[in-house]
Scaffold this active site. Structure first.
Site, PDB file in Angstrom:
ATOM      1  N   GLY A 102       0.800  -1.221   0.000  1.00 61.48           N
ATOM      2  CA  GLY A 102       0.000   0.000   0.000  1.00 61.48           C
ATOM      3  C   GLY A 102       0.831   1.268   0.000  1.00 61.48           C
ATOM      4  O   GLY A 102       0.331   2.338   0.322  1.00 61.48           O
ATOM      5  N   HIS A 151      -2.324   2.869 -12.193  1.00 59.47           N
ATOM      6  CA  HIS A 151      -2.576   1.800 -11.224  1.00 59.47           C
ATOM      7  C   HIS A 151      -3.862   1.101 -11.660  1.00 59.47           C
ATOM      8  O   HIS A 151      -4.942   1.674 -11.577  1.00 59.47           O
ATOM      9  CB  HIS A 151      -2.716   2.407  -9.822  1.00 59.47           C
ATOM     10  CG  HIS A 151      -3.077   1.415  -8.749  1.00 59.47           C
ATOM     11  ND1 HIS A 151      -2.413   1.335  -7.557  1.00 59.47           N
ATOM     12  CD2 HIS A 151      -4.028   0.466  -8.690  1.00 59.47           C
ATOM     13  CE1 HIS A 151      -2.948   0.378  -6.826  1.00 59.47           C
ATOM     14  NE2 HIS A 151      -3.940  -0.159  -7.487  1.00 59.47           N
ATOM     15  N   GLU A 203      -2.867  -6.125  -8.115  1.00 60.48           N
ATOM     16  CA  GLU A 203      -2.528  -4.756  -8.514  1.00 60.48           C
ATOM     17  C   GLU A 203      -1.433  -4.772  -9.571  1.00 60.48           C
ATOM     18  O   GLU A 203      -0.418  -5.453  -9.400  1.00 60.48           O
ATOM     19  CB  GLU A 203      -1.979  -3.972  -7.316  1.00 60.48           C
ATOM     20  CG  GLU A 203      -2.978  -3.646  -6.252  1.00 60.48           C
ATOM     21  CD  GLU A 203      -2.373  -2.734  -5.180  1.00 60.48           C
ATOM     22  OE1 GLU A 203      -3.116  -2.336  -4.292  1.00 60.48           O
ATOM     23  OE2 GLU A 203      -1.158  -2.422  -5.234  1.00 60.48           O
ATOM     24  N   ARG A 252      -8.259  -9.305   0.383  1.00 62.34           N
ATOM     25  CA  ARG A 252      -9.444  -8.847   1.121  1.00 62.34           C
ATOM     26  C   ARG A 252     -10.474  -8.302   0.138  1.00 62.34           C
ATOM     27  O   ARG A 252     -10.172  -8.118  -1.045  1.00 62.34           O
ATOM     28  CB  ARG A 252      -9.044  -7.707   2.061  1.00 62.34           C
ATOM     29  CG  ARG A 252      -8.440  -6.553   1.270  1.00 62.34           C
ATOM     30  CD  ARG A 252      -8.217  -5.280   2.063  1.00 62.34           C
ATOM     31  NE  ARG A 252      -7.823  -4.192   1.178  1.00 62.34           N
ATOM     32  CZ  ARG A 252      -6.578  -3.871   0.861  1.00 62.34           C
ATOM     33  NH1 ARG A 252      -5.568  -4.558   1.366  1.00 62.34           N
ATOM     34  NH2 ARG A 252      -6.323  -2.870   0.028  1.00 62.34           N
TER      35      ARG A 252
HETATM   36  C1  MV4 Z   1       5.560   1.278  -7.898  1.00 63.23           C
HETATM   37  C2  MV4 Z   1       5.416   2.426  -8.708  1.00 63.23           C
HETATM   38  C3  MV4 Z   1       6.290   2.572  -9.765  1.00 63.23           C
HETATM   39  N1  MV4 Z   1       7.230   1.629 -10.014  1.00 63.23           N
HETATM   40  N2  MV4 Z   1       6.509   0.375  -8.189  1.00 63.23           N
HETATM   41  C4  MV4 Z   1       2.192   2.367  -4.671  1.00 63.23           C
HETATM   42  C5  MV4 Z   1       1.382   1.453  -3.846  1.00 63.23           C
HETATM   43  C6  MV4 Z   1       2.046   0.134  -3.881  1.00 63.23           C
HETATM   44  N3  MV4 Z   1       1.124  -0.872  -4.255  1.00 63.23           N
HETATM   45  C7  MV4 Z   1       3.123   0.262  -4.884  1.00 63.23           C
HETATM   46  N4  MV4 Z   1       3.034   1.573  -5.459  1.00 63.23           N
HETATM   47  C8  MV4 Z   1       3.796   1.912  -6.539  1.00 63.23           C
HETATM   48  N5  MV4 Z   1       4.770   1.040  -6.858  1.00 63.23           N
HETATM   49  C9  MV4 Z   1       7.312   0.554  -9.224  1.00 63.23           C
HETATM   50  N6  MV4 Z   1       8.241  -0.373  -9.498  1.00 63.23           N
HETATM   51  C10 MV4 Z   1       4.420   3.328  -8.384  1.00 63.23           C
HETATM   52  C11 MV4 Z   1       3.606   3.080  -7.307  1.00 63.23           C
HETATM   53  C12 MV4 Z   1       2.562   4.016  -7.042  1.00 63.23           C
HETATM   54  C13 MV4 Z   1       2.840   5.326  -6.594  1.00 63.23           C
HETATM   55  C14 MV4 Z   1       4.123   5.774  -6.329  1.00 63.23           C
HETATM   56  C15 MV4 Z   1       4.370   7.063  -5.918  1.00 63.23           C
HETATM   57  C16 MV4 Z   1       3.299   7.944  -5.723  1.00 63.23           C
HETATM   58  C17 MV4 Z   1       2.009   7.526  -5.948  1.00 63.23           C
HETATM   59  C18 MV4 Z   1       1.775   6.228  -6.411  1.00 63.23           C
HETATM   60  C19 MV4 Z   1       0.460   5.811  -6.653  1.00 63.23           C
HETATM   61  C20 MV4 Z   1       0.217   4.547  -7.104  1.00 63.23           C
HETATM   62  C21 MV4 Z   1       1.269   3.644  -7.289  1.00 63.23           C
END
Ligand code: MV4
Length: 463
Positions: free
Chosen positions: A164, A208, A275, A292
């Site tokens: 998260g 996302h 996700e 969940r």
């Molecule tokens: C990332 C990503 C970009 N590259 N992983 C955010 C929640 C968690 N599930 C993982 N997330 C992310 N992982 C890689 N390799 C971008 C996100 C990300 C995010 C990152 C920074 C600010 C806002 C974000 C919103 C959604 C997902």
């Protein structure tokens, strides 16, 4: 079928589970803290038990207290909702040991997916594309440097016990790496009691996208399409929709089939969400799996005409899924706005007495809430007080429907995020479906040039 279910949660999701139980003819037990005596879930359940004081560590997260309530009321099953104990493998184990069915996947599945590095490896083995990176936790600084150089900057350091978005660090070059590594490990230790981290390629300005899965105990697994959840602030989703403006029918089919195949392979039972990040070139990468029911499940329910909480209960009771993949028909467009008790400008929580309230209604409008006029929003929990979900034939029509529903959503006595949603829905990029995980960053920079500064975060069921 179960005769009686205890709902180990509060707020809108507790009432949501009660509605499903009533339609199935199942009796319900609410648990609540001392701060939630006047909550709606307490009123609508057949029985209610106070399990402790306001802080969730002493009530909704207190496993002995929850299990005692379940034993006293002699329930067959516990629905954990989201947040709180929903993804606690130990809690799922205790339930089974007490001969109470945990409405969710097996404890071992929760355990596997809770270890994000292990989940990544399991999905890779099942043939799911994952972000370029290293399959395992980082042992030392030398390994971190080699791994990051091998992947190529920017990289992202993530806590293996996290998820998260908590405890993540984006690293843009070699000079930042060691300080970020130490900070990420320390943060992970404090937040999760486990300093293990792993490193991936950072995918910039991706979307996302998550796929909803349902599995029964007989190896049947279906997907219910995707939700686009790119509009997030500090890793809290604000708006979700289905279908994603970015997916073609072919891509939806491809991602859905991959998700189904992977879940069948790991023997996934109950509702789950995979996700993904989707980049500009339509490459998609698995990030993590949520074991969940999720906050945003209603958008999927509206476009697939299903009841996911009902299905969760049925498959937990040993029934077969009520439909096969071919039976699932995708229709129209759904959007959800999360209504929080907080300032629409500074996002500071705004607990207190709701002195007056009007809920929108009319064609294609759904409100999932436990709020009512005269209710005191307690300061101890997550600030989500309602979800406003609309459904219409096209995205454009759904947006117009959401705008008129937000206008009729009136809450007095506390501040809410209604006005924030109105501003986001007026954004040209939103209207065009130009979404990315950086949408809110840009929106905030343009509309709120002054940083609101550090904020207090209340504990609660938040996902
Ligand atoms: C990332 C990503 C970009 N590259 N992983 C955010 C929640 C968690 N599930 C993982 N997330 C992310 N992982 C890689 N390799 C971008 C996100 C990300 C995010 C990152 C920074 C600010 C806002 C974000 C919103 C959604 C997902």
């Amino acid at each position: 079928m179960f005769k009686k279910i205890l709902i180990a949660n509060r707020g809108e999701i507790a009432t949501r589970v009660i509605w499903a139980c009533r339609e199935l003819g199942i009796r319900t037990v609410a648990i609540h803290s001392e701060a939630d005596r006047d909550s709606l879930h307490v009123r609508f359940a057949d029985e209610a038990i106070c399990i402790g004081p306001a802080p969730s560590a002493k009530s909704y997260l207190n496993i002995p207290a929850v299990i005692s309530a379940a034993e006293i009321t002699n329930v067959d099953a516990i629905h954990p909702g989201y947040g709180f104990l929903a993804e606690n493998a130990y809690f799922a184990e205790v339930c089974e040991a007490c001969n109470i069915k945990f409405i969710g996947p097996a404890a071992a599945t929760i355990q596997l997916m809770g270890d994000k590095a292990a989940a990544r490896a399991a999905m890779k083995a099942a043939g799911v594309p994952i972000t370029p990176g290293f399959d395992g936790v980082i042992e030392d600084e030398g390994e971190a440097a080699r791994v990051a150089a091998g992947i190529g900057y920017p990289v992202i350091i993530k806590a293996s016990a996290g998820g998260g978005g908590r405890g993540m660090r984006i690293v843009r070059d070699r000079d930042e790496l060691l300080a970020s590594l130490a900070a990420a490990q320390q943060e992970a230790q404090i937040a999760f009691g486990n300093p293990a981290v792993y490193i991936e390629k950072y995918i910039e300005t991706a979307r996302h996208i998550e796929i909803q899965i349902l599995g029964d105990q007989y190896g049947n697994v279906v997907h219910l399409g995707e939700r686009e959840c790119s509009i997030q602030r500090r890793h809290q989703k604000l708006i979700e929709e289905s279908p994603s403006p970015a997916l073609t029918p072919e891509l939806r089919h491809q991602m859905g089939e991959l998700a189904v195949r992977a879940c069948r392979e790991i023997g996934y039972v109950n509702a789950g969400t995979m996700e993904f990040l989707l980049d500009h070139d339509n490459n998609f990468y698995f990030m993590e799996m949520n074991t969940r029911i999720q906050v945003e499940h209603p958008v999927t329910e509206l476009v697939t005409n299903t009841d996911l909480v009902r299905e969760q209960i049925l498959v937990a009771a040993g029934e077969h899924l009520e439909f096969e993949q071919e039976d699932i028909v995708f229709s129209g467009h759904a959007i959800e706005c999360r209504i929080n008790a907080e300032s629409p400008i500074t996002h500071v929580p705004s607990p207190g007495l709701i002195t007056a309230m009007n809920l929108p209604g009319g064609p294609g409008v759904r409100v999932d809430t436990a709020a009512y006029p005269g209710w005191f929003v307690p300061p101890h929990y997550d600030s989500l007080i309602a979800k406003l979900i609309v459904h219409h034939r096209t995205r454009e029509m759904a947006i117009a429907r959401m705008q008129r529903a937000l206008e009729a959503y009136i809450v007095e006595g506390i501040e809410t995020s209604v006005a924030l949603h109105q501003r986001i829905l007026a954004e040209p990029d939103f209207l065009a479906g130009n979404l990315s995980t950086r949408f809110m960053e840009r929106f905030t920079k343009r509309t709120e040039p002054v940083d609101a500064g550090p904020q207090q975060v209340a504990q609660g069921a938040g996902e």
